[in-house]
Design a protein around this motif. Structure first.
Motif, short mmCIF file in Angstrom:
data_model
loop_
_atom_site.label_atom_id
_atom_site.label_comp_id
_atom_site.label_asym_id
_atom_site.label_seq_id
_atom_site.Cartn_x
_atom_site.Cartn_y
_atom_site.Cartn_z
N ALA A 81 -67.86 2.07 6.58
CA ALA A 81 -67.87 2.91 5.37
C ALA A 81 -66.47 3.35 4.97
N ARG A 82 -65.70 3.90 5.90
CA ARG A 82 -64.37 4.39 5.55
C ARG A 82 -63.46 3.24 5.12
N ALA A 83 -63.47 2.14 5.87
CA ALA A 83 -62.61 1.00 5.53
C ALA A 83 -63.02 0.41 4.18
N GLY A 84 -64.31 0.36 3.92
CA GLY A 84 -64.78 -0.16 2.64
C GLY A 84 -64.35 0.70 1.47
N LEU A 85 -64.48 2.02 1.62
CA LEU A 85 -64.06 2.93 0.55
C LEU A 85 -62.55 2.90 0.34
N GLU A 86 -61.81 2.80 1.42
CA GLU A 86 -60.35 2.70 1.29
C GLU A 86 -59.97 1.41 0.57
N ALA A 87 -60.64 0.30 0.90
CA ALA A 87 -60.35 -0.98 0.24
C ALA A 87 -60.70 -0.92 -1.24
N LEU A 88 -61.85 -0.31 -1.58
CA LEU A 88 -62.22 -0.17 -2.99
C LEU A 88 -61.25 0.73 -3.74
N THR A 89 -60.84 1.81 -3.12
CA THR A 89 -59.87 2.72 -3.75
C THR A 89 -58.58 1.99 -4.05
N THR A 90 -58.10 1.22 -3.11
CA THR A 90 -56.86 0.46 -3.32
C THR A 90 -57.04 -0.57 -4.43
N ALA A 91 -58.16 -1.28 -4.41
CA ALA A 91 -58.41 -2.32 -5.40
C ALA A 91 -58.55 -1.76 -6.81
N LEU A 92 -59.01 -0.52 -6.94
CA LEU A 92 -59.27 0.06 -8.26
C LEU A 92 -58.18 1.01 -8.75
N THR A 93 -57.06 1.09 -8.05
CA THR A 93 -56.04 2.07 -8.44
C THR A 93 -55.49 1.85 -9.84
N ARG A 94 -55.45 0.63 -10.30
CA ARG A 94 -54.90 0.35 -11.63
C ARG A 94 -55.97 0.15 -12.70
N TYR A 95 -57.22 0.36 -12.34
CA TYR A 95 -58.31 0.18 -13.30
C TYR A 95 -58.41 1.40 -14.22
N HIS A 96 -58.53 1.15 -15.50
CA HIS A 96 -58.73 2.21 -16.49
C HIS A 96 -59.73 1.72 -17.52
N VAL A 97 -60.55 2.62 -18.01
CA VAL A 97 -61.48 2.26 -19.07
C VAL A 97 -60.75 2.27 -20.41
N ASP A 98 -61.37 1.69 -21.39
CA ASP A 98 -60.82 1.63 -22.74
C ASP A 98 -60.60 3.05 -23.27
N PRO A 99 -59.46 3.33 -23.90
CA PRO A 99 -59.20 4.69 -24.42
C PRO A 99 -60.26 5.18 -25.41
N GLY A 100 -60.85 4.26 -26.18
CA GLY A 100 -61.92 4.66 -27.11
C GLY A 100 -63.13 5.20 -26.37
N TYR A 101 -63.45 4.58 -25.24
CA TYR A 101 -64.56 5.06 -24.42
C TYR A 101 -64.25 6.44 -23.86
N THR A 102 -63.05 6.61 -23.36
CA THR A 102 -62.63 7.91 -22.82
C THR A 102 -62.72 8.98 -23.91
N ALA A 103 -62.31 8.65 -25.12
CA ALA A 103 -62.37 9.61 -26.23
C ALA A 103 -63.82 9.99 -26.54
N ARG A 104 -64.72 9.00 -26.54
CA ARG A 104 -66.14 9.29 -26.80
C ARG A 104 -66.71 10.20 -25.72
N ILE A 105 -66.38 9.93 -24.46
CA ILE A 105 -66.88 10.76 -23.37
C ILE A 105 -66.31 12.18 -23.47
N ASP A 106 -65.02 12.30 -23.78
CA ASP A 106 -64.40 13.62 -23.95
C ASP A 106 -65.08 14.39 -25.07
N GLY A 107 -65.41 13.70 -26.17
CA GLY A 107 -66.10 14.34 -27.29
C GLY A 107 -67.49 14.80 -26.91
N ALA A 108 -68.23 13.95 -26.19
CA ALA A 108 -69.57 14.32 -25.74
C ALA A 108 -69.52 15.50 -24.79
#
Length: 95
Positions: free
Chosen positions: A5-32
């Motif tokens: 579990a710990r090694a898997g979460l650490e690997a996922l965290t590392t793999a996703l460090t540069r992932y970002h959602v589309d700014p338009g999606y973030t704006a819609r969520i912030d508005g909601a």
């Protein structure tokens, strides 16, 4: 994925460090989220008479608690509403 579990979460965290959602999606969520916070704030201060509405009680509770406080409740509508309307330290009340 099969992993420790710990090694898997650490690997996922590392793999996703540069992932970002589309700014338009973030704006819609912030508005909601802003719309929901406004609805909750309204529900907290209805001015219901002669007794306060349940949401007003939840508002008074949330406004008087520290973010480290914990609410312990029995079954019924209050536990669900407390979660729905946010409790200290939850995203619905602090974001």
């Amino acid at each position: 994925m099969v992993a420790d579990a710990r090694a898997g979460l650490e690997a996922l965290t590392t793999a996703l460090t540069r992932y970002h959602v589309d700014p338009g999606y973030t704006a819609r969520i912030d508005g909601a989220n802003a719309d929901w916070r406004q609805a909750v704030e309204h529900a907290y201060h209805l001015g219901h008479q002669p007794l306060p509405a349940q949401t007003e009680i939840l508002g008074a509770l949330n406004e008087s608690m520290d973010e480290r406080d914990v609410v312990v409740q029995a079954a019924g509508s209050m536990p669900g509403d407390c979660r729905c309307y946010g409790a200290p330290g939850t995203p619905s009340s602090t974001t």
